[in-house]
Design a protein around this motif. Structure first.
Motif, PDB file in Angstrom:
ATOM      1  N   ASN A 163       0.790  -1.233   0.000  1.00  0.00           N
ATOM      2  CA  ASN A 163       0.000   0.000   0.000  1.00  0.00           C
ATOM      3  C   ASN A 163       0.826   1.289   0.000  1.00  0.00           C
ATOM      4  O   ASN A 163       0.459   2.248  -0.681  1.00  0.00           O
ATOM      5  N   PRO A 164       1.931   1.368   0.749  1.00  0.00           N
ATOM      6  CA  PRO A 164       2.685   2.633   0.750  1.00  0.00           C
ATOM      7  C   PRO A 164       3.720   2.750  -0.365  1.00  0.00           C
ATOM      8  O   PRO A 164       4.614   3.603  -0.301  1.00  0.00           O
ATOM      9  N   CYS A 165       3.614   1.914  -1.403  1.00  0.00           N
ATOM     10  CA  CYS A 165       4.524   1.963  -2.554  1.00  0.00           C
ATOM     11  C   CYS A 165       5.983   1.753  -2.154  1.00  0.00           C
ATOM     12  O   CYS A 165       6.819   2.650  -2.270  1.00  0.00           O
ATOM     13  N   PRO A 166       6.317   0.553  -1.650  1.00  0.00           N
ATOM     14  CA  PRO A 166       7.700   0.277  -1.287  1.00  0.00           C
ATOM     15  C   PRO A 166       8.614   0.246  -2.531  1.00  0.00           C
ATOM     16  O   PRO A 166       8.108   0.067  -3.640  1.00  0.00           O
ATOM     17  N   PRO A 167       9.923   0.457  -2.281  1.00  0.00           N
ATOM     18  CA  PRO A 167      10.632   0.449  -1.004  1.00  0.00           C
ATOM     19  C   PRO A 167      10.353   1.717  -0.192  1.00  0.00           C
ATOM     20  O   PRO A 167      10.379   2.814  -0.729  1.00  0.00           O
ATOM     21  N   ILE A 168      10.126   1.514   1.084  1.00  0.00           N
ATOM     22  CA  ILE A 168       9.708   2.589   1.972  1.00  0.00           C
ATOM     23  C   ILE A 168      10.870   3.073   2.837  1.00  0.00           C
ATOM     24  O   ILE A 168      11.930   2.451   2.892  1.00  0.00           O
ATOM     25  N   LEU A 169      10.618   4.187   3.502  1.00  0.00           N
ATOM     26  CA  LEU A 169      11.438   4.611   4.633  1.00  0.00           C
ATOM     27  C   LEU A 169      10.528   4.607   5.853  1.00  0.00           C
ATOM     28  O   LEU A 169       9.334   4.918   5.733  1.00  0.00           O
ATOM     29  N   VAL A 170      11.076   4.252   6.993  1.00  0.00           N
ATOM     30  CA  VAL A 170      10.273   4.139   8.212  1.00  0.00           C
ATOM     31  C   VAL A 170      10.822   5.085   9.274  1.00  0.00           C
ATOM     32  O   VAL A 170      11.983   4.967   9.682  1.00  0.00           O
ATOM     33  N   GLY A 171       9.988   6.024   9.702  1.00  0.00           N
ATOM     34  CA  GLY A 171      10.338   6.914  10.800  1.00  0.00           C
ATOM     35  C   GLY A 171       9.683   6.408  12.074  1.00  0.00           C
ATOM     36  O   GLY A 171       8.489   6.073  12.066  1.00  0.00           O
ATOM     37  N   VAL A 172      10.453   6.333  13.150  1.00  0.00           N
ATOM     38  CA  VAL A 172       9.949   5.806  14.413  1.00  0.00           C
ATOM     39  C   VAL A 172      10.161   6.849  15.512  1.00  0.00           C
ATOM     40  O   VAL A 172      11.284   7.305  15.736  1.00  0.00           O
ATOM     41  N   GLY A 173       9.072   7.230  16.171  1.00  0.00           N
ATOM     42  CA  GLY A 173       9.154   8.126  17.321  1.00  0.00           C
ATOM     43  C   GLY A 173       8.924   7.335  18.588  1.00  0.00           C
ATOM     44  O   GLY A 173       7.909   6.637  18.710  1.00  0.00           O
ATOM     45  N   ILE A 174       9.862   7.384  19.512  1.00  0.00           N
ATOM     46  CA  ILE A 174       9.767   6.624  20.756  1.00  0.00           C
ATOM     47  C   ILE A 174       9.841   7.607  21.928  1.00  0.00           C
ATOM     48  O   ILE A 174      10.766   8.414  22.011  1.00  0.00           O
ATOM     49  N   GLY A 203       9.279  -6.494  -0.876  1.00  0.00           N
ATOM     50  CA  GLY A 203      10.000  -6.048  -2.054  1.00  0.00           C
ATOM     51  C   GLY A 203       9.434  -4.811  -2.707  1.00  0.00           C
ATOM     52  O   GLY A 203       8.373  -4.299  -2.318  1.00  0.00           O
ATOM     53  N   PRO A 204      10.142  -4.291  -3.709  1.00  0.00           N
ATOM     54  CA  PRO A 204       9.693  -3.090  -4.423  1.00  0.00           C
ATOM     55  C   PRO A 204       8.299  -3.264  -5.013  1.00  0.00           C
ATOM     56  O   PRO A 204       8.024  -4.246  -5.702  1.00  0.00           O
ATOM     57  N   MET A 205       7.434  -2.314  -4.698  1.00  0.00           N
ATOM     58  CA  MET A 205       6.038  -2.309  -5.144  1.00  0.00           C
ATOM     59  C   MET A 205       5.270  -3.558  -4.724  1.00  0.00           C
ATOM     60  O   MET A 205       4.229  -3.880  -5.282  1.00  0.00           O
ATOM     61  N   GLY A 206       5.788  -4.279  -3.714  1.00  0.00           N
ATOM     62  CA  GLY A 206       5.086  -5.436  -3.187  1.00  0.00           C
ATOM     63  C   GLY A 206       5.174  -6.678  -4.042  1.00  0.00           C
ATOM     64  O   GLY A 206       4.436  -7.641  -3.806  1.00  0.00           O
ATOM     65  N   LEU A 207       6.096  -6.702  -5.003  1.00  0.00           N
ATOM     66  CA  LEU A 207       6.207  -7.825  -5.928  1.00  0.00           C
ATOM     67  C   LEU A 207       7.344  -8.778  -5.578  1.00  0.00           C
ATOM     68  O   LEU A 207       7.712  -9.632  -6.378  1.00  0.00           O
ATOM     69  N   GLY A 208       7.883  -8.643  -4.366  1.00  0.00           N
ATOM     70  CA  GLY A 208       8.931  -9.546  -3.918  1.00  0.00           C
ATOM     71  C   GLY A 208      10.325  -8.998  -4.161  1.00  0.00           C
ATOM     72  O   GLY A 208      10.553  -8.234  -5.095  1.00  0.00           O
ATOM     73  N   GLY A 209      11.231  -9.380  -3.286  1.00  0.00           N
ATOM     74  CA  GLY A 209      12.605  -8.920  -3.412  1.00  0.00           C
ATOM     75  C   GLY A 209      13.227  -8.681  -2.057  1.00  0.00           C
ATOM     76  O   GLY A 209      12.585  -8.802  -1.008  1.00  0.00           O
ATOM     77  N   ALA A 210      14.505  -8.313  -2.077  1.00  0.00           N
ATOM     78  CA  ALA A 210      15.264  -8.147  -0.844  1.00  0.00           C
ATOM     79  C   ALA A 210      15.112  -6.763  -0.230  1.00  0.00           C
ATOM     80  O   ALA A 210      15.521  -6.549   0.906  1.00  0.00           O
ATOM     81  N   THR A 211      14.516  -5.819  -0.969  1.00  0.00           N
ATOM     82  CA  THR A 211      14.461  -4.435  -0.485  1.00  0.00           C
ATOM     83  C   THR A 211      13.017  -3.980  -0.326  1.00  0.00           C
ATOM     84  O   THR A 211      12.385  -3.519  -1.277  1.00  0.00           O
ATOM     85  N   THR A 212      12.510  -4.140   0.883  1.00  0.00           N
ATOM     86  CA  THR A 212      11.208  -3.582   1.234  1.00  0.00           C
ATOM     87  C   THR A 212      11.384  -2.181   1.785  1.00  0.00           C
ATOM     88  O   THR A 212      10.539  -1.311   1.593  1.00  0.00           O
ATOM     89  N   CYS A 213      12.505  -1.963   2.481  1.00  0.00           N
ATOM     90  CA  CYS A 213      12.759  -0.708   3.184  1.00  0.00           C
ATOM     91  C   CYS A 213      14.168  -0.210   2.881  1.00  0.00           C
ATOM     92  O   CYS A 213      15.127  -0.996   2.864  1.00  0.00           O
ATOM     93  N   LEU A 214      14.285   1.090   2.642  1.00  0.00           N
ATOM     94  CA  LEU A 214      15.584   1.706   2.366  1.00  0.00           C
ATOM     95  C   LEU A 214      16.279   2.158   3.640  1.00  0.00           C
ATOM     96  O   LEU A 214      17.508   2.262   3.676  1.00  0.00           O
ATOM     97  N   GLY A 215      15.507   2.460   4.679  1.00  0.00           N
ATOM     98  CA  GLY A 215      16.114   2.926   5.917  1.00  0.00           C
ATOM     99  C   GLY A 215      15.092   3.067   7.023  1.00  0.00           C
ATOM    100  O   GLY A 215      13.915   3.360   6.768  1.00  0.00           O
ATOM    101  N   VAL A 216      15.531   2.844   8.256  1.00  0.00           N
ATOM    102  CA  VAL A 216      14.721   3.066   9.449  1.00  0.00           C
ATOM    103  C   VAL A 216      15.400   4.159  10.267  1.00  0.00           C
ATOM    104  O   VAL A 216      16.595   4.072  10.567  1.00  0.00           O
ATOM    105  N   LYS A 217      14.647   5.191  10.598  1.00  0.00           N
ATOM    106  CA  LYS A 217      15.188   6.326  11.338  1.00  0.00           C
ATOM    107  C   LYS A 217      14.388   6.534  12.617  1.00  0.00           C
ATOM    108  O   LYS A 217      13.156   6.635  12.571  1.00  0.00           O
ATOM    109  N   ILE A 218      15.093   6.611  13.738  1.00  0.00           N
ATOM    110  CA  ILE A 218      14.452   6.690  15.053  1.00  0.00           C
ATOM    111  C   ILE A 218      14.754   8.036  15.702  1.00  0.00           C
ATOM    112  O   ILE A 218      15.869   8.544  15.618  1.00  0.00           O
ATOM    113  N   ARG A 219      13.743   8.596  16.354  1.00  0.00           N
ATOM    114  CA  ARG A 219      13.902   9.821  17.140  1.00  0.00           C
ATOM    115  C   ARG A 219      13.260   9.579  18.494  1.00  0.00           C
ATOM    116  O   ARG A 219      12.106   9.138  18.572  1.00  0.00           O
TER     117      ARG A 219
END
Length: 279
Positions: A180-191, A236-252
């Protein structure tokens, strides 16, 4: 005390909105190339090639990177010794956003939440202000589309859930998001913080460069672990499988109340559109 003209803010914000929607940041493009080289699934490599071609076409033609030009989200660091002449800073930023989306022929997506009638000019801009020392004005702009924003969540964990609970929630949220979010995605995490601060920090985290490493070694290790775990999902990219679902996870992170553990996950699509300017 330093004075900045209203028009300089309007013009700078308008240019930011247009450029963010036309030109993908260099670090994002570099992450495409790196991921494509590492992919073994032919369809995944093909999709990365298409993403690179799309970015080149947008830069060459002036057309938007994506048909969803998003809402205009701004993080503003206003120096205590700077003032705006001829109006308020909030009004100037909103006027600049309206001008940029108009002059750049960018899709306007703001609508009434009940009638769904389009406002027509993408207003109001979503603006978060921080007062900082000095006489500079730093404005960061993000074009945030609906597909990725719809997949984002805030959760108030029990303190006892700790790091395992954080890890489980972040990975599960990405897994449930799927394509749904058009991967490969970036993930921001607020803790930490509280309900709203965790959400704001999760979005602020997405302003970091893809190749940026967190200065705290423990947080950096958490980011690396989450990235590896998410990519093992195989979406994977666009949900069609692969090794890259996410480009980076960033935490704040931020300190929180002893009775709570706020957690926010803000997902950004592959078209990570943002710009910043200091006046």
């Amino acid at each position: 005390m330093r004075t900045i003209s209203r028009q300089s803010v309007v013009d700078a914000v308008a240019a930011m909105c247009i450029d963010a929607n036309r030109y993908l940041p260099a670090d994002v493009l570099a992450s495409f190339a790196k991921a494509k080289a590492a992919e073994t699934v032919p369809s995944a490599r093909e999709i990365f090639g298409q993403l690179e071609e799309n970015a080149a076409l947008a830069a060459r033609t002036g057309l938007p990177l994506c048909q969803d030009c998003g809402l205009g989200v701004f993080f503003v660091e206003a120096g205590e010794d700077v003032r705006l002449e001829d109006g308020s800073l909030r009004e100037a930023i909103n006027a600049g956003m309206v001008k940029g989306y108009g002059d750049g022929f960018l899709r306007k997506s703001t609508c009434d939440p009940f009638t769904r009638k389009n406002v027509g000019d993408n207003s109001p801009a979503i603006i978060h202000f921080d007062m900082v020392p000095g006489d500079a004005l730093k404005i960061c702009m993000m074009a945030k589309g609906g597909g990725s924003e719809n997949m984002s969540r805030v959760m108030m964990l029990a303190p006892a859930q700790g790091l395992p609970g954080i890890r489980e929630f972040v990975i599960r949220r990405v897994a449930e998001s799927g394509s749904n979010p058009c991967p490969p995605i970036l993930v921001g995490v607020g803790i930490g913080g509280n309900f709203e601060l965790a959400a704001i920090n999760s979005k602020k985290a997405l302003m970091r460069r893809v190749d940026d490493v967190h200065p705290d070694p423990e947080v950096a290790a958490m980011e690396a672990d989450l990235l590896a775990s998410i990519n093992r999902l195989g979406i994977g990219p666009m949900g069609l499988g692969g090794a890259t679902t996410c480009l980076g996870v960033k935490i704040r992170t931020a300190p929180c109340h002893l009775a709570s553990l706020p957690l926010a996950v803000n997902i950004q699509c592959h078209s990570s559109r943002h710009k910043e300017v200091t006046l």
